[in-house]
Structures are given as structure tokens and as C-alpha cells.
Design an enzyme around this catalytic site. Structure first.
Site, PDB file in Angstrom:
ATOM      1  N   LYS A 209       0.872  -1.476   0.161  1.00  0.00           N
ATOM      2  CA  LYS A 209       0.029  -0.002  -0.002  1.00  0.00           C
ATOM      3  C   LYS A 209       0.834   1.273   0.074  1.00  0.00           C
ATOM      4  CE  LYS A 209      -3.990  -2.159   0.137  1.00  0.00           C
ATOM      5  NZ  LYS A 209      -5.070  -1.957   0.953  1.00  0.00           N
ATOM      6  N   LYS A 210       2.199   1.211   0.545  1.00  0.00           N
ATOM      7  CA  LYS A 210       3.008   2.295   0.456  1.00  0.00           C
ATOM      8  C   LYS A 210       3.597   2.631  -0.861  1.00  0.00           C
ATOM      9  CE  LYS A 210       4.314   2.481   5.428  1.00  0.00           C
ATOM     10  NZ  LYS A 210       3.217   1.617   6.115  1.00  0.00           N
ATOM     11  N   LEU A 211       3.267   1.673  -1.987  1.00  0.00           N
ATOM     12  CA  LEU A 211       3.762   2.151  -3.185  1.00  0.00           C
ATOM     13  C   LEU A 211       2.997   3.090  -3.817  1.00  0.00           C
ATOM     14  CD1 LEU A 211       4.777  -1.664  -4.263  1.00  0.00           C
ATOM     15  CD2 LEU A 211       6.274   0.105  -3.927  1.00  0.00           C
TER      16      LEU A 211
END
Length: 742
Positions: A209-211
Site C-alpha cells: 500500500k505504501k507503493l
């Protein structure tokens, strides 16, 4: 682990696979052979392979202990009367509208059940019943209030559910002392597999999700670089901007993506545990997230060899063996496991159910974070309710303007409500499902004030990850009558203007070009809509600059209209309303630049007082000073009632600076003492309020005067005077420090 032996009943113990013998590379890396996955029968035997229960038992103890600590704090046992406001008709946000909180005394009883359930998990006492006590009450409280949902609260519930169906009471438990068949008995491998997979998913999905472009670009948690934890980096190596981009965002992304993998392999596990431990300890200081950092620390040893507690505690002196977990290696067989000597046809239903549950549960946990195409009604600018997506800290929001308008359907009268009226929560501003519940509740409340069939409209402006402030919901829609379904997309949700995201680089340039006294707010609006705004008289120099599109500015009192195009600007009169209409075919973008002249004047006078104070202290001030002011500058004002607003701001600022300095200079013992006292009074209130509630349930309510006195006694807090009187060597204060509003 120990080698197998035969017990008196003739049952053959499972031989522990040798960590140092002749093993294939596959087994050394993954602790099983590739052929173990070649058929259902082999997979069934693998997942039910007998495994040392020591590591699982230690995790059970640590998780139960952390939940015992968590329940009075983040679960709210110490403040139930404030949280649920018993007897008051307020707006609530349950997952299912039929869910209601119990009467207050019964809510305390429910929390007592939850607390004893967590304590039973910790001690391994009546383990299965304790797990049921904990998860039934925990999930009820969880579903009762969506506004408190977050990822780690959801994780606690999942782990509690997992432990319920596991044999985590086979090591260092009271159940093992009472039933010798359970003591030191094997547990099936799937018990570890499920927990390890759960923690891997938490890390890995959080990394995926941090991509997101906002995280990679450093916009999600930009403010964190200013925290004191990053001072060594920000002052010695990087700038704040580089600290945010490289350390906060880059480091967080890499750790989350790799932690699950690195914990799994023997070669990388030690260094991974070091980094993960540092990461969670740092999070405990950066965020107010309760026991979550410590709960994640407790999960790291699950990836080690299952017998690590035996090997660790065997190194302690023998005299401590009575209070430490057992180190004996005579493991017992268990009917929950499948042994090599057992025919496959002898496998029972429990073995099959355990294997099926493991496969389904892991698949479901990988699927849920991406299941938002099913529950589309909960999607807003971000997908789903904040809870089961593992998108931790990816999105930050700020709210600039919130207006609630109601209209009497019969009379046409229009009125306005204070945002947050009839509720203590603020999260309804970001979630369509909560906004719908809030609107229906407000409609119900307004009928009590003779408003007939009220319509309710919301004009909410939000900035997500430092973008433009823009509307999140359509202000023209009556939310009371608006359609909403958990399985359909929200028709009154306004789209996020992602095409305007590149403007964020321009924002930094504009802000850096302004002086410290000038503020700026960036606005984006949709064609056909208008923003009604009021310029306070304190804002004596307010201007509107158009960045994109075309707007029409109406000065309400003057009844004049001005059309502005890109790169044009105008001065706005103070103390008057104005409306900004977007008349272009594309969204308009503009910014308010203003100076709070009142704040500037106050700051100048306060700065002059600090300068005068310094001159008085070093003896360089030659002008006569009034006695009252002399006492204030010398810090000897005592209990003098200061009425001058400038002096009051000066004193508040001075006390805050002294408190900050005192906290910075405090010794470790003083900080530990202050922390202990704070927690003592929190747990004290939990105990006393619970005791009052239990008394009320058993014997009925006492006279109101007595009840008031009891609650006042429970509300006692450790004051500064008590601290100074009781501990002269520990000089600290327990005062709240807050930003001074001028």
C-alpha cells in the site's frame, strides 16, 4: 528441540527435525520439503506436524498481558462514562444500526468480562472459555463504534480469534498444571503457520500500500521529520525534506516490504529483528497507538525456532526456575497432531479442519485488503473503512471548512449547526457511511426543536496528502434522503482531483516565498459550485489569487461581482462575507493569502515582554517598571489574577516554555516516575468506576449525593502541588501543554 522418545503409554514422540544435520537446501530455508506440497495428504501431514508449543505459549502470555493493559487504555475502560454518555441521546456510528451500547453499569460488566478473558488468555486458565469471553466482548465493542476503527484494533480481534482455535495453553499455563495431558504437549504446525502468515500479511500488504505515489513522493507523513526523534538526522546529515523522503517514507516502505521475508529466514532473522524492534520502539514515540508497537514486538519471536524459550530460560540460574517458563524437553504427544508412525487413514476430522482453516484463512486475509470492489459504499477517496486494509499512515488529512445546513421542508426556513453537534467524533467528515448515519441522527434530533422533516446538507472541505482543499461530498444533496448502500458506489461523493496533484510542488515554492507572518490556503472547486467565506476582521490583508480556471467573486454586502482569470488577484474586505463561484468548464484553483494582523500585534507585544524580562534579569533595564509587571517578569506573581490579554498570553507562553524545558532536562527516573503516576491514576479510575458499576448492579443506585462523591473521588488526579509536597527530589509537573490561541 529434543529427539523423540516413548512415553509410558507406548505412544511415539515426533522426532524433531535436526537443525544441523544433513538437510536439503529447501528444508534449511523453508523448514519443509517441496514434496510436502505435492498432494493433499502430504500437505495435511505437514500442517499437522507436531511442533514445540513453547514459542506459541510465550506469545499467548505476552498477547494476553498486553490486552490486559490495553483494555483500560485504548479500549476505554477508564473513560466509559465519557465515551458512551449513558442516558444522552447522541449520534453514534455502529457498523450495524441495530447495535446499541448497553446501560453504563452493564457496559462496565461487559468490560470486566473482556478483561478477565484477556487475563485468562495470559495465564492459560480455562483457556478456551477465556478466549471466547475476550473475543465476544471485544468484537461487540469493536462493531459498536466505527469511529475508533484502526488497523491494530482489527489485528487484536483477529489474533484473539486465532488463539481461540489454537492449542496455545500447552506451555506455561494453569491449564497445563491442572491437566497433565495438556502440559508440554505438541501443537500442530498450522498454529504457527496462521500466526506467521498473519504478521507477514500485516507487514507486506502495508508495504504494498505504501507503493502509492503519495507515499513514495513523501507527501503522506511529511510532518514527521520535525519530530525530535529525527533531530540527529535532520541536523547532522539531512535536511527535514530529505529526512522525510528518505528516512520516513523510504525507510518505512522498505521495512514493511521486506520485514516478513527477512523474519522468516535464519540468516536474515537477527538483523531483521533489530530493525523491526527499532522501528516499533520509534513508532511508540511518534504515534499514540497504544499497545500496537509492543504487540508487534511480541510477534517477532514467532518466526524463531519454536523451542527458543526453553533454550533461553535454560541459561538462567536454577534458583529462578520456579518463576520462569519451564525448560524441560520431555514433550508429550497430542491428538491434535499427525505423527509419522500414524497411518494417513487414521487422521481425524480435526486435522482436516485445521488444514482447511489455514488455507482458507490465509487466502481470505490476502483477499480482504483488495475486496473493496464488493463493499463499494464504504469507499471514499480511500478504499474501505480504515481497518482491514493495512494502509497504515498512507493518508493524512486536514479540514479547512465544514458547514452543516438544515432546512425545514414545510416552512423553508434555513439554519446552521455547529460541526460535531450531538457527537464526540470527527471521523464522520471523511466517510460517507458515517455521514449518512450522522445526517439521519441530526434529522431525528432537529424534530425535537420543531423542525419539520428537516433536510441536512454538508459542505466539507478536505485536503489529503497536502493537495488542494476541496469538497469531498456534494453540498447540494440532502444526505438524509440520499441513497447509500454498502454494495454500491456513493453517488454523492465528489471525485478527488488527482490531476491537480502536481501543484503540490508549486505549493512549497509559494510557502517558502512568504514570511513567517503570512499564511496561505490552497483551494480547488468544481464548475458550477461556489464557496461562501467570511474574512475575519483580524485578517486585515487578505487577497485571493487565481491559479487556474475562472471565478466570479461576489462581495455580499457591496453587492458587487468581480471576474478573475488565471494569474489575476484581488483584495478582499475584512469583516464581510464573499462568495467565489467557479464559472470555468474546468475546476478552478485559487489561493487565499492573508496576514492575521491581530496575531502579529500580539506576537510583537509578547516578544517585547520577553525581551524586557531578559533585560530585567540581567540588570540592563534602566526604565522604571510597574510593580505588578515587575512581579510577572520576575516570576513572582503568585496567584495574582491577570486580566490583561497580552500578559495572560505571555504567562501561558512562559509556563509552557518552562514545562518543555523541565521535561527535556528531566532525568530518566523522573520521566519514569511521571509516566508511572499517570498510568496509576488511569488504572485507578478504571478500577474505581468498575467497582461503582458492579455495586450498582448488585445493590442498586445509592443516593445521588453519595454517587457524586464517589465519582469525584475516582476522578482525582495527581496535581502539581501533591508532586512538590511528596517528592522534593522529583520536581515535575503534570500540567497540560497546549498551543496558545491568540
Amino acid at each position: 528441540m529434543v529427539k523423540s522418545s516413548k512415553n509410558p503409554k507406548g505412544k511415539i514422540m515426533m522426532a524433531a527435525w535436526n537443525r544441523s544435520g544433513d538437510e536439503s537446501r529447501m528444508r534449511k530455508l523453508f523448514r519443509f520439503e517441496l514434496c510436502d506440497l505435492s498432494s493433499w495428504e502430504r500437505l495435511l501431514r505437514l500442517l499437522n506436524r507436531p511442533t514445540d508449543p513453547a514459542s506459541l505459549g510465550m506469545f499467548r502470555f505476552l498477547f494476553g498481558m498486553l490486552m490486559v493493559i490495553d483494555i483500560p487504555q485504548e479500549r476505554g475502560m477508564s473513560s466509559l462514562d465519557y465515551k458512551y454518555l449513558d442516558g444522552m441521546d447522541v449520534c453514534r456510528f455502529p457498523l450495524f444500526n441495530f447495535l446499541k451500547p448497553l446501560p453504563m453499569d452493564w457496559m462496565y460488566l461487559l468490560y470486566v468480562v473482556m478483561l478477565f478473558g484477556a487475563l485468562g488468555i495470559m495465564l492459560g486458565c480455562l483457556y478456551r472459555i477465556s478466549c471466547l469471553m475476550f473475543i465476544s466482548t471485544y468484537w461487540y465493542v469493536f462493531f459498536l463504534d466505527k469511529t475508533t476503527w484502526n488497523n491494530h484494533s482489527y489485528l487484536y480481534g483477529l489474533i484473539g480469534f486465532q488463539l481461540t482455535i489454537m492449542d496455545a495453553n500447552r506451555y506455561w499455563s494453569i491449564d497445563g498444571l491442572l491437566n497433565l495431558k495438556k502440559k508440554n504437549a505438541h501443537v500442530p504446525l498450522w498454529n504457527y503457520t496462521v500466526l506467521r502468515a498473519q504478521i507477514f500479511i500485516v507487514y507486506f500488504i502495508a508495504g504494498v500500500k505504501k507503493l502509492d505515489g503519495d507515499w513514495v513522493g513523501g507527501y503522506s507523513m511529511n510532518y514527521l521529520s520535525q519530530h525530535w526523534l529525527f533531530d540527529p538526522l535532520g541536523k547532522l546529515i539531512f535536511t527535514d525534506e530529505m529526512t522525510s523522503l528518505i528516512v520516513v517514507h523510504g525507510g518505512g516502505l522498505i521495512l514493511d516490504l521486506t520485514a516478513g521475508y527477512l523474519l522468516f529466514f535464519d540468516a536474515t532473522r537477527p538483523i531483521s529483528i533489530v530493525f523491526v524492534t527499532y522501528f516499533h520502539c520509534m513508532n511508540s514515540q511518534l504515534f499514540s497507538i497504544g499497545m500496537f508497537p509492543y504487540a508487534m514486538l511480541a510477534t517477532s519471536p514467532l518466526f524463531c525456532y519454536p523451542d527458543w524459550p526453553r533454550r533461553l530460560f535454560a541459561k538462567f540460574p536454577i534458583c529462578l526456575s520456579g518463576v520462569l517458563p519451564p525448560v524441560m524437553t520431555n514433550l508429550q504427544t497430542s491428538v491434535s497432531c499427525l505423527y509419522p508412525e500414524v497411518e494417513l487413514k487414521a487422521k481425524g476430522l480435526r486435522h482436516k479442519l485445521g488444514a482447511v482453516f489455514t488455507i482458507i484463512y490465509i487466502a481470505e486475509q490476502f483477499f480482504l485488503p483488495y475486496s473493496h470492489f464488493i463493499t463499494q459504499g464504504y469507499n471514499n477517496w480511500t478504499n474501505g473503512l480504515y481497518g482491514y486494509s493495512w494502509d497504515m499512515m498512507v493518508h493524512s488529512r486536514s479540514h479547512q471548512h465544514v458547514k452543516i445546513t438544515y432546512r425545514d421542508t414545510k416552512t423553508g426556513d434555513i439554519g446552521y449547526l455547529n460541526p460535531g453537534v450531538f457527537t464526540q467524533s470527527r471521523r464522520w467528515k471523511d466517510h460517507g457511511d458515517m455521514l449518512k448515519q450522522y445526517a439521519v441522527c441530526l434529522s431525528h434530533q432537529l424534530t425535537k426543536y420543531n423542525i419539520s422533516e428537516p433536510e441536512v446538507y454538508f459542505d466539507i472541505w478536505v485536503s489529503i496528502n497536502e493537495r488542494f482543499q476541496q469538497r469531498i461530498f456534494d453540498p447540494r444533496v440532502d444526505i438524509v434522503k440520499a441513497d447509500w448502500s454498502p454494495f454500491k458506489s456513493n453517488p454523492w461523493l465528489m471525485p478527488l482531483l488527482v490531476d491537480l496533484s502536481p501543484w503540490r510542488a508549486k505549493f512549497s515554492e509559494v510557502e517558502n516565498a512568504l514570511d513567517n507572518q503570512t499564511e496561505v490556503v490552497f483551494i480547488a472547486d468544481f464548475p458550477g459550485l461556489c464557496l461562501e467565506n467570511f474574512v475575519s476582521e483580524d485578517l486585515g490583508n487578505t487577497s485571493l489569487h487565481v491559479l487556474q480556471g475562472e471565478v466570479n467573486v461576489e462581495i455580499v454586502m457591496e453587492k458587487k461581482n468581480y471576474t478573475l482569470k488565471k494569474d489575476e488577484k484581488m483584495q478582499l474586505p475584512a469583516g464581510e462575507y464573499h462568495k467565489v463561484y467557479t464559472i470555468s468548464q474546468e475546476p478552478s484553483c485559487y489561493m487565499y493569502i492573508y496576514v492575521n494582523t491581530t496575531d502579529v500585534a500580539v506576537e510583537k507585544k509578547v516578544a517585547k515582554l520577553f525581551e524586557l524580562q531578559e533585560q530585567v534579569r540581567n540588570g540592563t533595564e534602566t526604565e522604571p517598571i510597574p510593580p505588578e509587571l515587575q512581579n510577572i517578569l520576575n516570576g513572582t506573581n503568585g496567584d495574582i489574577n491577570v486580566t490583561d490579554p497580552i500578559l495572560r498570553v505571555f504567562l501561558r507562553r512562559q509556563r509552557r516554555m518552562e514545562e518543555v524545558q523541565k521535561r527535556r532536562n528531566a532525568t530518566i527516573l523522573e520521566k519514569l516516575y511521571r509516566f508511572s503516576i499517570k498510568k496509576y491514576y488511569l488504572f485507578r479510575r478504571s478500577f474505581l468506576m468498575t467497582a461503582i458499576a458492579m455495586r450498582n448492579l448488585v445493590f442498586g443506585l445509592p443516593p445521588m449525593e453519595q454517587l457524586t462523591q464517589e465519582i469525584a473521588y475516582a476522578n482525582l488526579k495527581y496535581t502539581d502541588e501533591q508532586a512538590q509536597g511528596e517528592t522534593q527530589n522529583v520536581n515535575m509537573q503534570k500540567t497540560e501543554t497546549s498551543h496558545v490561541e491568540l
